[in-house]
Motif scaffolding. Structure first.
Motif, PDB file in Angstrom:
ATOM      1  N   GLU A 124       0.943  -1.195  -0.097  1.00 24.17           N
ATOM      2  CA  GLU A 124       0.047  -0.009  -0.173  1.00 24.17           C
ATOM      3  C   GLU A 124       0.884   1.281  -0.070  1.00 24.17           C
ATOM      4  N   GLU A 126       1.183   5.419  -0.588  1.00 19.68           N
ATOM      5  CA  GLU A 126       0.439   6.888  -0.885  1.00 19.68           C
ATOM      6  C   GLU A 126       1.537   7.802  -1.731  1.00 19.68           C
ATOM      7  N   THR A 190      -2.733  10.376  -2.875  1.00 19.31           N
ATOM      8  CA  THR A 190      -3.851   9.331  -3.205  1.00 19.31           C
ATOM      9  C   THR A 190      -3.056   8.060  -2.747  1.00 19.31           C
ATOM     10  N   LYS A 191      -4.024   7.107  -2.527  1.00 14.19           N
ATOM     11  CA  LYS A 191      -3.505   5.691  -2.105  1.00 14.19           C
ATOM     12  C   LYS A 191      -3.491   4.714  -3.146  1.00 14.19           C
ATOM     13  N   LYS A 249     -12.371  -1.819   1.099  1.00 12.37           N
ATOM     14  CA  LYS A 249     -13.038  -0.889   1.832  1.00 12.37           C
ATOM     15  C   LYS A 249     -12.726   0.824   1.356  1.00 12.37           C
ATOM     16  N   GLU A 250     -11.348   0.881   1.734  1.00  9.07           N
ATOM     17  CA  GLU A 250     -10.941   2.376   1.552  1.00  9.07           C
ATOM     18  C   GLU A 250     -10.484   2.760   0.203  1.00  9.07           C
ATOM     19  N   ALA A 251     -11.077   1.948  -0.815  1.00  5.83           N
ATOM     20  CA  ALA A 251     -10.785   2.206  -2.367  1.00  5.83           C
ATOM     21  C   ALA A 251     -11.753   2.837  -3.050  1.00  5.83           C
ATOM     22  N   GLU A 252     -12.679   3.590  -2.277  1.00  2.07           N
ATOM     23  CA  GLU A 252     -13.655   4.278  -2.991  1.00  2.07           C
ATOM     24  C   GLU A 252     -13.241   4.990  -4.307  1.00  2.07           C
TER      25      GLU A 252
END
Length: 314
Positions: A124, A126, A190-191, A249-252
């Motif tokens: 992961e 950023e 952005t991640k 989940k956190e990849a909207e």
């Protein structure tokens, strides 16, 4: 060296990109040779499947859709039908010709990513990326134009200057502009999730350089030149709204990188063709996999896809 005898062969031909028709160079370089090989194996009464399909995600499709004032789905529907018909008219004997917008493919690519994610195989990271404040979206390389720092061509893209041919990164452009709104983009955090190719470098050296000396000299040579340098982690997700949503989940607002999802299309198309027996064509050590590709897809088929499969473990 002695060639191992296999029970069956999975033959794939590079998935044509659904942003234009098939031309004679594609046919001569990839599809006719693959077709001849598949027909030859069938004549020998060997077990073979010949897998094809359209590659339907990625930025160029969204750019064309925006230009034409239609949806990306409209674009791929049009070109998928056109390409499929061209192959039928030309007599290319695919056992299946499907597409990466199929439900089977969405599920398989999504599950494939999720397994890598759950197993901790992805990195992961950023980073800062250009963001268009007027259009409220991160900009893919092709959505940024500006002045080339080398030849000063005013219309260079964020990934390449088509005038002098240099590869670029968006941050190198002078006076960058968003092609969507025309405004000047800003840098924003952005991640994304990366495949750590560097961790598989030793395995790749062994697997390719020792284990696959029978590969075509240009393919083997190109792989060797990459493996002599240090491989770097490569992003497998993108800030884009056209593609398979990243199942985290956190990849909207993020989708799978087109070159992550496209090779999985070979597997999902096999599953679509043979829902109950597809696994023997992909998981049995008695099956060999033969790719017919163009020279520009060597890195994806010979470095990235094998690492994806190795990391997945299935």
């Amino acid at each position: 060296m002695e060639q191992k005898q296999y029970k069956r062969t999975t033959v794939t031909a590079a998935l044509p990109y659904a942003n234009g028709g098939v031309h004679i160079g594609h046919l001569a370089g990839v599809y006719v040779p693959a077709d001849i090989f598949a027909r030859y194996l069938r004549l020998k009464k060997e077990d073979v499947v010949f897998i094809g399909g359209s590659d339907e995600h990625g930025v160029p499709i969204t750019i064309r859709a925006r230009k034409e004032g239609v949806t990306p789905q409209d674009v791929v529907d049009r070109f998928h039908s056109m390409i499929k018909k061209s192959f039928e008219d030309f007599g290319i004997s695919f056992d299946i010709y499907s597409r990466t917008t199929s439900p089977t493919h969405h599920d398989m690519a999504s599950n494939f990513f999720k397994k890598l994610y759950d197993d901790g195989k992805l990195l992961e990271k950023e980073t800062e990326q250009y963001y268009d404040e007027e259009a409220h979206q991160f900009l893919a390389d092709r959505y940024i134009t500006g002045e080339c720092p080398h030849c000063h061509n005013e219309g260079a893209y964020g990934d390449q200057c088509e005038k002098c041919g240099r590869d670029l990164s968006p941050t190198e452009l002078l006076h960058p502009r968003s092609t969507i709104s025309g405004s000047q983009p800003v840098m924003k955090k952005t991640k994304n999730w990366y495949l750590p190719l560097d961790k598989y470098q030793d395995w790749l050296k062994e697997w390719i350089l020792e284990g696959h000396k029978e590969w075509r000299p240009n393919v083997y040579g190109q792989c060797k030149s990459w493996l002599d340098l240090d491989l770097q982690p490569r992003a497998m997700t993108r800030d884009l709204d056209w593609g398979i949503p990243v199942p985290v989940k956190e990849a909207e607002g993020k989708v799978l990188y087109v070159w992550f999802d496209a090779p999985i299309g070979y597997i999902s198309n096999t599953k679509e063709l043979l829902p109950n027996s597809w696994e023997k064509w992909w998981k049995d050590p008695e099956t060999r996999l033969v790719h017919f590709i163009g020279k520009d897809n060597i890195v994806f088929h010979c470095i990235v896809f094998p690492v994806m499969l190795k990391a997945h473990g299935g």
